[in-house]
Write an enzyme that holds these catalytic residues in place. Structure first.
Site, PDB file in Angstrom:
ATOM      1  N   LEU A  91       0.877  -1.165   0.000  1.00 38.80           N
ATOM      2  CA  LEU A  91       0.000   0.000   0.000  1.00 38.80           C
ATOM      3  C   LEU A  91       0.914   1.214   0.000  1.00 38.80           C
ATOM      4  CD1 LEU A  91      -2.612  -1.009   2.763  1.00 38.80           C
ATOM      5  CD2 LEU A  91      -2.915  -1.115   0.274  1.00 38.80           C
ATOM      6  N   ASP A  92       0.639   2.186  -0.868  1.00 38.09           N
ATOM      7  CA  ASP A  92       1.511   3.363  -0.870  1.00 38.09           C
ATOM      8  C   ASP A  92       1.380   4.104   0.456  1.00 38.09           C
ATOM      9  OD1 ASP A  92      -0.474   5.678  -1.124  1.00 38.09           O
ATOM     10  OD2 ASP A  92      -1.030   4.476  -2.859  1.00 38.09           O
ATOM     11  N   ALA A  93       2.315   4.981   0.724  1.00 35.22           N
ATOM     12  CA  ALA A  93       2.395   5.632   2.036  1.00 35.22           C
ATOM     13  C   ALA A  93       1.098   6.329   2.422  1.00 35.22           C
ATOM     14  CB  ALA A  93       3.555   6.619   2.066  1.00 35.22           C
TER      15      ALA A  93
END
Length: 236
Positions: A100-102
């Site tokens: 999951l991106d930041a």
């Protein structure tokens, strides 16, 4: 051993064997007291795999916003590895199932079964992921239809398995997106492409495993039914 794995009491397990509902390595068990190697045997109850090896670990993490989906970060940013540092220090080697991106929060599965992690991430197994996205603008029925029919992105076509508006409020929409794609930023890119940039994104489910009421930054151990469903979904 079945009782220790949480299938049921010893009496219940004996009854399941008598009814022919237990398989070991693809063969139906017909006798009580069969000895197996828990490190290599594939045991199934009614076609659902039962994990009996204590060494296997399956965790659900609610990844907080702002954290990296990595086990270490060379820039010193907070990452998933920080949340499982004690387990790593104890000798567990954990894989995160996808990323999951930041700026995306929510469910991230962790396991030390590398083959399971690989298959859960591979699009050919079509393991569905569910997201809730707050987006700018009001998403029309036509746009929902377009998402389902498919969109051509720079790295190829993609279509969602399901999508629906859950709420519309003051010029923004809460939309539910279900898809089995795992390409980088795929949900954000899809919604950007149809003119509705994401302002908040949460993954709420992977396969049949839900995020539920887990607080950000917390871990929980998957129960036997959840683990069995994941293995079944990818043919293990």
């Amino acid at each position: 051993m079945l009782a220790q794995a949480g299938v049921g009491s010893r009496r219940v397990c004996e009854h399941l064997i008598d009814k022919g509902r237990i398989e070991v390595n693809g063969t139906k068990v017909t006798k009580q007291g069969m000895r197996i190697d828990p490190k290599t045997a594939v045991v199934k109850v009614d076609g659902m795999r039962v994990m009996i090896t204590e060494e296997l670990v399956h965790l659900a993490l609610n990844k907080p916003i702002g954290w990296q989906s990595t086990m270490a970060d060379e820039m010193g940013r907070p990452c998933v590895g920080d949340l499982v540092a004690e387990r790593i220090a104890a000798g567990q080697r954990l894989f995160h199932v996808g990323r999951l991106d930041a700026e995306t929060e929510g469910l991230l599965l962790l396991t030390n079964d590398g083959e399971l992690a690989h298959r859960l991430m591979h699009p050919s197994y079509k393991v569905r992921k569910t997201y809730l996205a707050d987006v700018d603008g009001v998403v029309s029925r036509e746009t929902l239809r377009t998402l389902k029919e498919g969109i051509e992105l720079e790295d190829g076509p993609v279509a969602v398995d399901e999508c629906a508006n859950l709420d519309i409020h003051e010029g923004s929409t809460l939309i539910k997106i279900v898809l089995h794609e795992g390409r980088k930023h795929i949900v954000r890119r899809l919604l950007e492409h149809v003119g509705h940039p994401v302002t908040r994104l949460v993954r709420t489910q992977v396969g049949t495993v839900p995020l539920g009421e887990q607080r950000p930054g917390t871990l929980r151990v998957l129960n036997g039914q959840e683990v069995g469903a994941l293995y079944k979904a990818v043919g293990l």
